[in-house]
Design a protein around this motif. Structure first.
Motif, PDB file in Angstrom:
ATOM      1  N   ALA A   1      66.139   3.580 -17.995  1.00 53.14           N
ATOM      2  CA  ALA A   1      67.019   3.976 -16.896  1.00 53.14           C
ATOM      3  C   ALA A   1      67.559   3.002 -16.089  1.00 53.14           C
ATOM      4  O   ALA A   1      68.909   3.132 -15.638  1.00 53.14           O
ATOM      5  CB  ALA A   1      66.513   4.921 -16.113  1.00 53.14           C
ATOM      6  N   ASP A   2      66.974   1.780 -15.970  1.00 49.76           N
ATOM      7  CA  ASP A   2      67.561   0.721 -15.243  1.00 49.76           C
ATOM      8  C   ASP A   2      68.613  -0.030 -15.819  1.00 49.76           C
ATOM      9  O   ASP A   2      69.410  -0.686 -15.168  1.00 49.76           O
ATOM     10  CB  ASP A   2      66.353  -0.374 -15.190  1.00 49.76           C
ATOM     11  N   LEU A   3      69.037   0.208 -17.013  1.00 53.31           N
ATOM     12  CA  LEU A   3      70.185  -0.063 -17.721  1.00 53.31           C
ATOM     13  C   LEU A   3      71.522   0.588 -17.153  1.00 53.31           C
ATOM     14  O   LEU A   3      72.608   0.287 -17.534  1.00 53.31           O
ATOM     15  CB  LEU A   3      69.922  -0.215 -19.133  1.00 53.31           C
ATOM     16  N   LEU A   4      71.263   1.982 -16.832  1.00 56.96           N
ATOM     17  CA  LEU A   4      72.152   2.692 -16.857  1.00 56.96           C
ATOM     18  C   LEU A   4      73.435   2.485 -15.790  1.00 56.96           C
ATOM     19  O   LEU A   4      74.812   2.636 -16.099  1.00 56.96           O
ATOM     20  CB  LEU A   4      71.711   4.256 -16.055  1.00 56.96           C
ATOM     21  N   PRO A   5      73.138   1.807 -14.689  1.00 58.06           N
ATOM     22  CA  PRO A   5      74.293   1.414 -13.724  1.00 58.06           C
ATOM     23  C   PRO A   5      75.237   0.458 -14.527  1.00 58.06           C
ATOM     24  O   PRO A   5      76.384   0.672 -14.523  1.00 58.06           O
ATOM     25  CB  PRO A   5      73.526   0.978 -12.412  1.00 58.06           C
ATOM     26  N   GLU A   6      74.464  -0.634 -14.936  1.00 55.85           N
ATOM     27  CA  GLU A   6      75.603  -1.617 -15.429  1.00 55.85           C
ATOM     28  C   GLU A   6      76.273  -1.077 -16.879  1.00 55.85           C
ATOM     29  O   GLU A   6      77.332  -1.108 -17.019  1.00 55.85           O
ATOM     30  CB  GLU A   6      74.761  -2.786 -15.964  1.00 55.85           C
ATOM     31  N   ALA A   7      75.403  -0.150 -17.788  1.00 56.34           N
ATOM     32  CA  ALA A   7      76.031   0.284 -18.883  1.00 56.34           C
ATOM     33  C   ALA A   7      77.068   1.111 -18.554  1.00 56.34           C
ATOM     34  O   ALA A   7      77.988   1.279 -19.331  1.00 56.34           O
ATOM     35  CB  ALA A   7      74.763   0.820 -19.774  1.00 56.34           C
ATOM     36  N   ILE A   8      76.958   1.763 -17.598  1.00 54.51           N
ATOM     37  CA  ILE A   8      77.939   3.207 -17.300  1.00 54.51           C
ATOM     38  C   ILE A   8      79.216   2.324 -16.643  1.00 54.51           C
ATOM     39  O   ILE A   8      80.296   2.508 -17.319  1.00 54.51           O
ATOM     40  CB  ILE A   8      77.368   4.056 -16.325  1.00 54.51           C
ATOM     41  N   SER A   9      79.136   1.390 -15.765  1.00 54.27           N
ATOM     42  CA  SER A   9      80.206   0.620 -15.109  1.00 54.27           C
ATOM     43  C   SER A   9      81.063  -0.134 -16.327  1.00 54.27           C
ATOM     44  O   SER A   9      82.287  -0.310 -16.204  1.00 54.27           O
ATOM     45  CB  SER A   9      79.782  -0.341 -14.186  1.00 54.27           C
ATOM     46  N   GLN A  10      80.065  -0.777 -17.145  1.00 51.62           N
ATOM     47  CA  GLN A  10      80.809  -1.634 -18.270  1.00 51.62           C
ATOM     48  C   GLN A  10      81.579  -0.738 -19.366  1.00 51.62           C
ATOM     49  O   GLN A  10      82.682  -1.022 -19.488  1.00 51.62           O
ATOM     50  CB  GLN A  10      79.713  -2.419 -18.885  1.00 51.62           C
ATOM     51  N   SER A  11      80.980   0.365 -19.572  1.00 52.82           N
ATOM     52  CA  SER A  11      81.695   1.338 -20.383  1.00 52.82           C
ATOM     53  C   SER A  11      83.022   1.913 -19.815  1.00 52.82           C
ATOM     54  O   SER A  11      83.984   2.068 -20.385  1.00 52.82           O
ATOM     55  CB  SER A  11      80.664   2.541 -20.778  1.00 52.82           C
ATOM     56  N   ILE A  12      82.831   1.955 -18.585  1.00 59.10           N
ATOM     57  CA  ILE A  12      84.342   2.676 -17.723  1.00 59.10           C
ATOM     58  C   ILE A  12      85.367   1.671 -17.784  1.00 59.10           C
ATOM     59  O   ILE A  12      86.354   1.920 -18.232  1.00 59.10           O
ATOM     60  CB  ILE A  12      83.750   3.018 -16.493  1.00 59.10           C
ATOM     61  N   TYR A  13      84.658   0.423 -17.661  1.00 62.75           N
ATOM     62  CA  TYR A  13      85.682  -0.744 -17.657  1.00 62.75           C
ATOM     63  C   TYR A  13      86.292  -1.305 -18.920  1.00 62.75           C
ATOM     64  O   TYR A  13      87.453  -1.004 -19.202  1.00 62.75           O
ATOM     65  CB  TYR A  13      85.075  -1.864 -17.029  1.00 62.75           C
ATOM     66  N   GLN A  14      85.433  -1.236 -20.009  1.00 55.11           N
ATOM     67  CA  GLN A  14      85.586  -1.605 -21.423  1.00 55.11           C
ATOM     68  C   GLN A  14      86.724  -0.528 -22.013  1.00 55.11           C
ATOM     69  O   GLN A  14      87.431  -0.999 -22.819  1.00 55.11           O
ATOM     70  CB  GLN A  14      84.549  -2.027 -21.844  1.00 55.11           C
ATOM     71  N   HIS A  15      86.011   0.658 -21.833  1.00 52.94           N
ATOM     72  CA  HIS A  15      86.745   1.712 -22.666  1.00 52.94           C
ATOM     73  C   HIS A  15      87.957   2.465 -21.755  1.00 52.94           C
ATOM     74  O   HIS A  15      88.302   3.402 -22.000  1.00 52.94           O
ATOM     75  CB  HIS A  15      85.660   2.836 -23.084  1.00 52.94           C
ATOM     76  N   HIS A  16      88.279   1.557 -20.472  1.00 51.60           N
ATOM     77  CA  HIS A  16      89.362   2.142 -19.975  1.00 51.60           C
ATOM     78  C   HIS A  16      89.104   3.585 -19.251  1.00 51.60           C
ATOM     79  O   HIS A  16      90.259   4.145 -19.437  1.00 51.60           O
ATOM     80  CB  HIS A  16      90.690   1.762 -20.625  1.00 51.60           C
ATOM     81  N   GLY A  17      87.895   3.797 -18.998  1.00 46.96           N
ATOM     82  CA  GLY A  17      87.887   5.233 -18.365  1.00 46.96           C
ATOM     83  C   GLY A  17      88.168   6.483 -19.328  1.00 46.96           C
ATOM     84  O   GLY A  17      88.423   7.362 -18.663  1.00 46.96           O
ATOM     85  N   LYS A  18      87.948   6.173 -20.392  1.00 45.84           N
ATOM     86  CA  LYS A  18      88.245   7.210 -21.592  1.00 45.84           C
ATOM     87  C   LYS A  18      87.066   8.263 -21.653  1.00 45.84           C
ATOM     88  O   LYS A  18      87.266   9.103 -22.475  1.00 45.84           O
ATOM     89  CB  LYS A  18      88.561   6.656 -22.754  1.00 45.84           C
ATOM     90  N   ALA A  19      86.009   7.962 -20.839  1.00 40.23           N
ATOM     91  CA  ALA A  19      84.799   8.796 -21.084  1.00 40.23           C
ATOM     92  C   ALA A  19      84.228   9.203 -19.493  1.00 40.23           C
ATOM     93  O   ALA A  19      84.309   8.133 -18.669  1.00 40.23           O
ATOM     94  CB  ALA A  19      83.783   8.435 -21.953  1.00 40.23           C
ATOM     95  N   ASN A  20      83.701  10.376 -19.391  1.00 44.21           N
ATOM     96  CA  ASN A  20      82.786  10.449 -18.030  1.00 44.21           C
ATOM     97  C   ASN A  20      81.347  10.460 -18.165  1.00 44.21           C
ATOM     98  O   ASN A  20      80.917  10.707 -19.308  1.00 44.21           O
ATOM     99  CB  ASN A  20      83.240  11.953 -17.459  1.00 44.21           C
ATOM    100  N   PHE A  21      80.805  10.312 -17.251  1.00 45.66           N
ATOM    101  CA  PHE A  21      79.202   9.972 -17.205  1.00 45.66           C
ATOM    102  C   PHE A  21      78.457  10.884 -16.047  1.00 45.66           C
ATOM    103  O   PHE A  21      79.107  11.039 -15.143  1.00 45.66           O
ATOM    104  CB  PHE A  21      78.564   8.762 -17.107  1.00 45.66           C
ATOM    105  N   LEU A  22      77.370  11.495 -16.487  1.00 47.41           N
ATOM    106  CA  LEU A  22      76.563  12.638 -15.566  1.00 47.41           C
ATOM    107  C   LEU A  22      75.203  12.223 -15.646  1.00 47.41           C
ATOM    108  O   LEU A  22      74.668  12.088 -17.044  1.00 47.41           O
ATOM    109  CB  LEU A  22      76.799  13.672 -15.957  1.00 47.41           C
TER     110      LEU A  22
END
Length: 474
Positions: free
Chosen positions: A304-325
């Protein structure tokens, strides 16, 4: 057969994780197979305790060190759970609201185990098997065999020990040896591992049979078991990996009262769309984008410690094409970070810090993908719940996740698998999920319908345990 399960948790009485789910389901399915399965657990001060009727079935007393304690055993009257449920009350020790997390947990669970052995030793008949779950009950096989107070009555009763999580072993310093009921000092080695009393190691040594909750996790314990690797290798001959099942009556999208709309595999598209709209509305997310969710404890074991960076990187790299909860609780610093991210990534990310059973059901039903990047996952139940609700699991290839999920790039695959618990692997997998959702809707729909047809009920696993028990009686 008469089977006595002894555990610290049992859903819906008291649950902290997957152990509670297993102990709440396995006995029910064993009962349906025609056996008499019982569960014995501590009497915590829970809503379940106060909302049910009980009868006193036994009172007794025993020593823990120099302290004499009184205990009572009560039984739930209605058999509501599908099996006999017994709670052990020890004044000042088990009678608390939380399951774990007290400074005297060692004394609490040791007194509980002593009381269980004392009660079972007083039975006029003997059960066919005593099935102990995780380190909180790990000293029972030793006490049945070697403690003077119990060995005459219990040494011939087969014991089975199931490792639900090998990371937590219940270590007790030898300076507290006096807490354990008297035994021949020649047998001290059955308690010891690396100069410490180790309840999990003791159970692996003393139980007649050792199981764990998936085949791959049994193999992994021989390579990585928090210091017990050599012991698991040595005891291979009496060890088995049996995959957990799920309670398909509790986890059924067609009858689940927590959902905004019920559905089965024929109605999965419309059903999930309605539930997704509800959950996205609740958390301010766009229902037209793929929704990737995480449900679980916010601890390192779950990555779970990877979640903040993984989510933020995913939002940036994939141009906000997915949502996360995210739904979960655990490390306070991680909870705070996720809380701050709500503002930073509003409209793309949200979280619920804590645990809510109704919300978890809605998230399984409303999400498109469930992320499980675990470093350790003995079996994993969440990925099976996801399959049941038509939600594609995104899992690391470890333990039970490896045994239950096939990557959609392979023949008839229905999930997304990756190798490393790393930000890079998670981000790459999110990209695959977005591509599947956006560009391959027919394949995505086939995967949903296929995964909902997979049988992960307890029927097969419950019978495998029965086969092991019966083998011990021969």
């Amino acid at each position: 057969m008469e089977i006595v399960h002894v555990a610290a948790e049992c859903y819906p009485v008291a649950k902290a994780g997957g152990l509670g789910d297993v102990v709440g389901a396995l006995p029910k399915y064993q009962t349906e197979l025609g056996h008499v399965a019982k569960v014995v657990m501590p009497m915590y001060r829970t809503k379940f305790l106060y909302n049910h009727q009980w009868e006193l079935v036994h009172e007794g007393g025993q020593q823990i060190g120099s302290h004499w304690f009184h205990y009572s055993v009560i039984r739930e009257k209605t058999n509501e759970l599908g099996f006999d449920l017994y709670l052990v009350d020890i004044n000042g020790l088990t009678d608390r609201e939380k399951i774990y997390g007290y400074d005297d947990d060692t004394e609490r669970f040791l007194a509980f185990q002593i009381a269980v052995c004392d009660w079972l030793s007083k039975w006029q008949h003997k059960p066919d098997v005593i099935h102990c779950h995780d380190h909180h009950t790990g000293l029972i096989p030793f006490m049945c065999k070697y403690s003077f107070a119990f060995q005459n009555a219990l040494r011939d009763v087969p014991t089975v020990f199931t490792v639900h999580n090998g990371e937590y072993q219940g270590w007790i310093g030898w300076d507290r040896y006096y807490l354990i009921p008297a035994y021949d000092s020649w047998n001290w080695g059955m308690l010891d591992w690396n100069d410490t009393i180790n309840p999990m190691a003791s159970a692996v040594k003393c139980a007649w049979q050792v199981t764990t909750v998936s085949r791959s996790y049994m193999d992994e314990l021989k390579q990585s078991a928090n210091g017990l690797e050599n012991l698991f290798q040595y005891e291979t001959g009496k060890s088995n990996g049996i995959l957990n099942g799920i309670d398909t009556q509790v986890w059924d999208p067609m009858t689940d009262n927590f959902l905004a709309r019920n559905y089965d595999r024929e109605l999965v598209e419309k059903g999930k769309k309605k539930n997704k709209k509800e959950i996205c509305g609740q958390f301010g997310l766009d229902p037209d984008k793929p929704l990737v969710s995480f449900i679980g404890r916010l601890v390192g074991e779950k990555a779970a410690d990877l979640l903040p960076e993984a989510i933020s990187q995913s939002i940036y790299q994939h141009h906000g094409k997915a949502n996360f909860l995210v739904l979960g609780s655990g490390d306070p610093a991680l909870e705070e970070t996720l809380d701050h991210m709500k503002t930073q990534f509003g409209g793309y990310f949200n979280s619920y810090i804590g645990y809510s059973e109704p919300l978890s059901h809605m998230i399984y039903a409303g999400s498109d993908f469930l992320l499980m990047p675990s470093r350790v996952e003995p079996c994993g139940l969440n990925q099976m719940y996801a399959l049941r609700y038509g939600t594609v699991p995104m899992v690391r290839s470890v333990g039970g996740l490896k045994d239950t999920i096939t990557d959609f790039g392979d023949w008839q695959g229905f999930g997304i698998r990756f190798d490393q618990a790393s930000v890079g692997d998670i981000t790459y997998s999110v990209g695959r999920a977005i591509d599947l959702y956006t560009n391959r809707p027919d394949l995505h729909q086939w995967m949903r319908e296929h995964m909902m047809s997979i049988d992960h009920s307890w029927d097969s696993s419950a019978q495998q345990y029965i086969d092991i028990y019966q083998g011990l009686k021969k």
